[in-house]
Design an enzyme around this catalytic site. Structure first.
Site, PDB file in Angstrom:
ATOM      1  N   LEU A 109      73.677  38.074 -26.798  1.00  0.00           N
ATOM      2  CA  LEU A 109      74.856  38.754 -27.339  1.00  0.00           C
ATOM      3  C   LEU A 109      76.103  37.897 -27.151  1.00  0.00           C
ATOM      4  CD1 LEU A 109      74.218  42.329 -25.902  1.00  0.00           C
ATOM      5  CD2 LEU A 109      73.588  41.441 -28.146  1.00  0.00           C
ATOM      6  N   HIS A 125      64.505  42.954 -17.921  1.00  0.00           N
ATOM      7  CA  HIS A 125      64.094  41.550 -17.939  1.00  0.00           C
ATOM      8  C   HIS A 125      62.786  41.425 -17.155  1.00  0.00           C
ATOM      9  CE1 HIS A 125      64.570  37.246 -18.267  1.00  0.00           C
ATOM     10  NE2 HIS A 125      64.223  37.162 -16.995  1.00  0.00           N
ATOM     11  N   GLY A 159      77.237  36.729 -18.518  1.00  0.00           N
ATOM     12  CA  GLY A 159      76.227  35.746 -18.106  1.00  0.00           C
ATOM     13  C   GLY A 159      74.845  36.300 -18.420  1.00  0.00           C
ATOM     14  N   GLU A 190      57.241  48.096 -16.184  1.00  0.00           N
ATOM     15  CA  GLU A 190      58.481  48.269 -16.964  1.00  0.00           C
ATOM     16  C   GLU A 190      58.561  49.687 -17.526  1.00  0.00           C
ATOM     17  OE1 GLU A 190      58.842  45.299 -20.044  1.00  0.00           O
ATOM     18  OE2 GLU A 190      59.339  43.737 -18.613  1.00  0.00           O
TER      19      GLU A 190
HETATM   20  C1  GAR Z   1      59.617  43.259 -22.276  1.00  0.00           C
HETATM   21  O1  GAR Z   1      58.656  42.709 -21.430  1.00  0.00           O
HETATM   22  C2  GAR Z   1      61.007  42.916 -21.797  1.00  0.00           C
HETATM   23  O2  GAR Z   1      61.096  42.819 -20.407  1.00  0.00           O
HETATM   24  C3  GAR Z   1      61.209  41.570 -22.427  1.00  0.00           C
HETATM   25  O3  GAR Z   1      60.653  41.678 -23.707  1.00  0.00           O
HETATM   26  C4  GAR Z   1      59.565  42.600 -23.655  1.00  0.00           C
HETATM   27  C5  GAR Z   1      59.732  43.587 -24.791  1.00  0.00           C
HETATM   28  O4  GAR Z   1      58.606  44.381 -24.942  1.00  0.00           O
HETATM   29  N1  GAR Z   1      62.594  41.253 -22.503  1.00  0.00           N
HETATM   30  C6  GAR Z   1      63.076  40.023 -22.351  1.00  0.00           C
HETATM   31  O5  GAR Z   1      62.378  39.047 -22.179  1.00  0.00           O
HETATM   32  C7  GAR Z   1      64.588  39.942 -22.430  1.00  0.00           C
HETATM   33  N2  GAR Z   1      65.038  38.677 -21.952  1.00  0.00           N
HETATM   34  P1  GAR Z   1      58.660  45.719 -25.797  1.00  0.00           P
HETATM   35  O6  GAR Z   1      59.284  45.369 -27.155  1.00  0.00           O
HETATM   36  O7  GAR Z   1      57.235  46.119 -25.939  1.00  0.00           O
HETATM   37  O8  GAR Z   1      59.481  46.703 -25.026  1.00  0.00           O
END
Ligand code: GAR
Length: 210
Positions: A109, A125, A159, A190
């Site tokens: 962003l 993340h 950042g 997650e």
């Molecule tokens: C997730 O693992 C999230 O942590 C990562 O992308 C994936 C999205 O999965 N995000 C990053 O790497 C951000 N820097 P999803 O579309 O199935 O939720």
């Protein structure tokens, strides 16, 4: 862009915060939040999902769950990232969004959008920040010989992957793990962490002194 909250005519259901989710792909974290938000005592409603990628499978998942989902393709905006973000910001505000959730939104962003939603924008993340900001987090954890990996929900600041941490979940790195097997284990964590951290953030925000 003004940073002020405003009340949407579609009024927040039973005092629930209106959340907008930004995605780029599968949307499994988005789906976990939509599912959690079905509970009557969950403090948020998902008002809108936006993807910069019109092909993102998460758009169909959101619509199947009766959540409004918009594609705002970044490509017609070319190098003008600010103009693309203005379109996103406008859609969020039109839908009365109060808190923005980045869930696999894979564009960095600009300071404009970050500042407009400062303190009201969360990201997940796939690492135990401050370890491994950026990409290829699972391969880096395996290469380093880490015993543990995990994920972090944090507030978004200028950042990249640097904002205050709201919650983390840990999983073991197992012998023979590949980035794919480790990623699958972290993804399960997650899906528990993000709905919980979002709910805790909203509850705390409501009770915090203004
Ligand atoms: C997730 O693992 C999230 O942590 C990562 O992308 C994936 C999205 O999965 N995000 C990053 O790497 C951000 N820097 P999803 O579309 O199935 O939720």
């Amino acid at each position: 862009m003004s940073g002020g909250d405003h009340v949407h005519p579609a009024a927040t259901r039973q005092g629930k915060a209106r959340v907008g989710i930004l995605i780029s792909g599968a949307g499994s974290n988005m789906a976990a939040i939509i599912e959690a938000a079905k509970a009557t005592d969950y403090p948020a409603d998902v008002a809108l999902v936006i993807s910069n990628n019109p092909e993102a499978p998460g758009l169909a998942l959101a619509r199947a769950a009766a959540v409004e989902a918009l594609a705002i393709d970044h490509r017609p905006f070319g190098k003008d990232r600010h103009a693309h973000e203005l379109a996103i910001d406008s859609a969020l505000r039109t839908h009365g969004v109060e808190v923005v959730v980045l869930a696999g939104y894979m564009r960095i962003l600009t300071a404009h959008l970050v500042r407009a939603w400062e303190g009201r924008m969360l990201n997940i993340h796939p690492s135990l920040l401050p370890k491994y900001p950026g990409l290829d987090t699972h391969a880096r954890a395996i290469a380093a010989g880490d015993a543990e990996a995990g994920c972090t929900v944090h507030l978004v600041t200028e950042g990249v992957d640097e904002g205050p941490v709201l919650g983390q979940a840990r999983v073991p790195v197992e012998a023979g793990d590949t980035p794919e097997t480790l990623s699958a284990r972290v993804r399960v964590a997650e899906h528990r962490l993000y709905p919980e951290a979002l709910a805790a953030f909203i509850r705390q925000r409501k009770t915090a002194p203004v």
